[in-house]
Design an enzyme around this catalytic site. Structure first.
Site, PDB file in Angstrom:
ATOM      1  N   ASP A 128      -7.662  -2.388  14.202  1.00  0.00           N
ATOM      2  CA  ASP A 128      -9.261  -2.513  13.641  1.00  0.00           C
ATOM      3  C   ASP A 128      -9.052  -3.760  12.882  1.00  0.00           C
ATOM      4  O   ASP A 128     -10.303  -4.081  12.324  1.00  0.00           O
ATOM      5  CB  ASP A 128      -9.641  -1.345  13.037  1.00  0.00           C
ATOM      6  CG  ASP A 128      -8.835  -0.990  12.030  1.00  0.00           C
ATOM      7  OD1 ASP A 128      -7.853  -1.580  11.764  1.00  0.00           O
ATOM      8  OD2 ASP A 128      -9.260  -0.132  11.235  1.00  0.00           O
ATOM      9  N   ASP A 163       0.799  -1.200  -0.003  1.00  0.00           N
ATOM     10  CA  ASP A 163       0.003   0.155   0.015  1.00  0.00           C
ATOM     11  C   ASP A 163       0.793   1.271  -0.062  1.00  0.00           C
ATOM     12  O   ASP A 163       2.116   1.231   0.201  1.00  0.00           O
ATOM     13  CB  ASP A 163      -0.973   0.008   0.999  1.00  0.00           C
ATOM     14  CG  ASP A 163      -0.254  -0.276   2.296  1.00  0.00           C
ATOM     15  OD1 ASP A 163       0.907  -0.258   2.508  1.00  0.00           O
ATOM     16  OD2 ASP A 163      -0.990  -0.582   3.476  1.00  0.00           O
ATOM     17  N   HIS A 175      -7.099  -4.352  10.175  1.00  0.00           N
ATOM     18  CA  HIS A 175      -6.952  -4.087   8.781  1.00  0.00           C
ATOM     19  C   HIS A 175      -5.668  -4.880   8.292  1.00  0.00           C
ATOM     20  O   HIS A 175      -4.712  -4.970   9.381  1.00  0.00           O
ATOM     21  CB  HIS A 175      -7.030  -2.645   8.296  1.00  0.00           C
ATOM     22  CG  HIS A 175      -5.839  -1.845   8.871  1.00  0.00           C
ATOM     23  ND1 HIS A 175      -5.873  -0.842   9.880  1.00  0.00           N
ATOM     24  CD2 HIS A 175      -4.446  -1.867   8.618  1.00  0.00           C
ATOM     25  CE1 HIS A 175      -4.760  -0.396  10.099  1.00  0.00           C
ATOM     26  NE2 HIS A 175      -3.736  -0.762   9.454  1.00  0.00           N
ATOM     27  N   GLU A 211      -9.685  -1.661   5.261  1.00  0.00           N
ATOM     28  CA  GLU A 211     -10.130  -1.469   6.543  1.00  0.00           C
ATOM     29  C   GLU A 211     -11.510  -2.286   6.523  1.00  0.00           C
ATOM     30  O   GLU A 211     -12.163  -2.690   5.682  1.00  0.00           O
ATOM     31  CB  GLU A 211     -10.456   0.209   6.526  1.00  0.00           C
ATOM     32  CG  GLU A 211      -9.286   1.263   6.313  1.00  0.00           C
ATOM     33  CD  GLU A 211      -8.688   1.097   7.937  1.00  0.00           C
ATOM     34  OE1 GLU A 211      -9.057   0.445   8.681  1.00  0.00           O
ATOM     35  OE2 GLU A 211      -8.114   2.345   8.124  1.00  0.00           O
TER      36      GLU A 211
HETATM   37  C1  GLP Z   1      -0.247   0.380   8.806  1.00  0.00           C
HETATM   38  C2  GLP Z   1      -0.057  -0.495   7.269  1.00  0.00           C
HETATM   39  C3  GLP Z   1      -0.158  -1.652   7.730  1.00  0.00           C
HETATM   40  C4  GLP Z   1       0.444  -2.221   9.031  1.00  0.00           C
HETATM   41  C5  GLP Z   1      -0.220  -1.455  10.024  1.00  0.00           C
HETATM   42  C6  GLP Z   1       0.128  -1.757  11.632  1.00  0.00           C
HETATM   43  O1  GLP Z   1      -1.653   0.699   8.673  1.00  0.00           O
HETATM   44  N1  GLP Z   1      -0.870   0.040   6.390  1.00  0.00           N
HETATM   45  O2  GLP Z   1       0.159  -2.513   6.568  1.00  0.00           O
HETATM   46  O3  GLP Z   1       0.215  -3.666   9.136  1.00  0.00           O
HETATM   47  O4  GLP Z   1      -0.029  -0.027   9.727  1.00  0.00           O
HETATM   48  O5  GLP Z   1       1.138  -1.173  12.017  1.00  0.00           O
HETATM   49  P1  GLP Z   1       2.308  -1.555  13.041  1.00  0.00           P
HETATM   50  O6  GLP Z   1       3.209  -2.455  12.390  1.00  0.00           O
HETATM   51  O7  GLP Z   1       3.048  -0.269  13.169  1.00  0.00           O
HETATM   52  O8  GLP Z   1       1.323  -1.546  14.084  1.00  0.00           O
END
Ligand code: GLP
Length: 237
Positions: A136, A67, A138, A143
């Protein structure tokens, strides 16, 4: 589904890096699907270490990232392109031309989604897809919502995601409100999926995703149907 519970972030990162390294050794021109966020940083550090020791060669590896924020280009240090360059690509011998991140500045996000899915197809699909998980549920930036969305598409970020990701920005107001993400179809089409989760705060959503009902309200729950899912978690206090 294979679940590996580790005690520490370092151990989680080491186990995750081992799976990616095995894929690169087995198929030097493999297609790896990569994720951003704080969780995979240790995994990428471990891969860099093995590269520096001469044990891993990225010269033929291709990559696709999940993404990108809308409105940011690779020059912005908050973009996911910058993140990947900084944490992995600039530290190993991968050919940058073989690394792909959705274009967050695309004038036509729908066309960009189509281009990205066609690109993944032309590479022969993803051999192993790394995923983190949001609070959440995702994955990528898919989402919670009324339905699973299959293709790469533009999304409005959930207020909780904007809040969670604001730690990487000067303030929550600076977090882009939209992103382009590989869809659930792209993620589920990967031949292997590697989900990593770290920290006690992720335990509840991880349990819901892996053992709760399969519902688009918890996008990661669809992974229960993936034929080759490995979960590596360090979520127990
Ligand atoms: C972002 C990314 C996700 C990732 C999420 C969790 O939203 N788009 O791919 O898994 O963050 O991030 P973290 O690993 O910092 O908790």
């Amino acid at each position: 589904m294979k679940v590996i519970c580790t005690k520490t972030y370092e151990e989680m990162s080491y186990e995750a890096a081992k799976l990616l390294a095995a894929q690169i050794v087995l198929r030097p021109n493999c297609v790896i699907g990569l994720a951003t966020g704080s969780t995979p940083i240790g995994t990428y550090d471990q891969l860099v270490k093995w590269y520096e020791e001469g044990r891993l060669d990225f010269s033929a590896v291709r990559s696709v990232n999940l993404d990108e924020y809308c409105g940011l280009d690779g020059e912005s240090d908050q973009s996911y392109r910058w993140f990947m360059d900084h944490h992995l690509f600039d530290r190993v011998n991968i050919n940058k031309a073989n690394t792909n991140v959705p274009n967050g500045k695309a004038a036509d996000p729908e066309a960009e989604g189509e281009r990205y899915d066609a690109l993944i197809q032309s590479l022969g699909g993803v051999d192993i897809q790394v995923l983190g998980i949001g609070y959440d549920g995702h994955i990528g930036f898919n989402e919670p919502g009324p339905a699973f969305v299959k293709p790469t598409h533009m999304v409005d970020l959930d207020p909780s995601t904007i809040e969670a990701n604001s730690r990487f920005f000067a303030s929550a107001d600076d977090v882009p409100r939209q992103a382009i993400t590989m869809g659930m179809g792209g993620i589920m089409s990967a031949r292997k999926v590697l989900l990593i989760a770290n920290g006690a705060g992720k335990k509840e959503i991880l349990m819901k995703a892996l053992y709760g009902p399969i519902t688009p309200e918890v996008p990661a729950s669809l992974l229960q149907l993936h034929p080759d899912l490995t979960v590596i978690s360090a979520v127990d206090e």
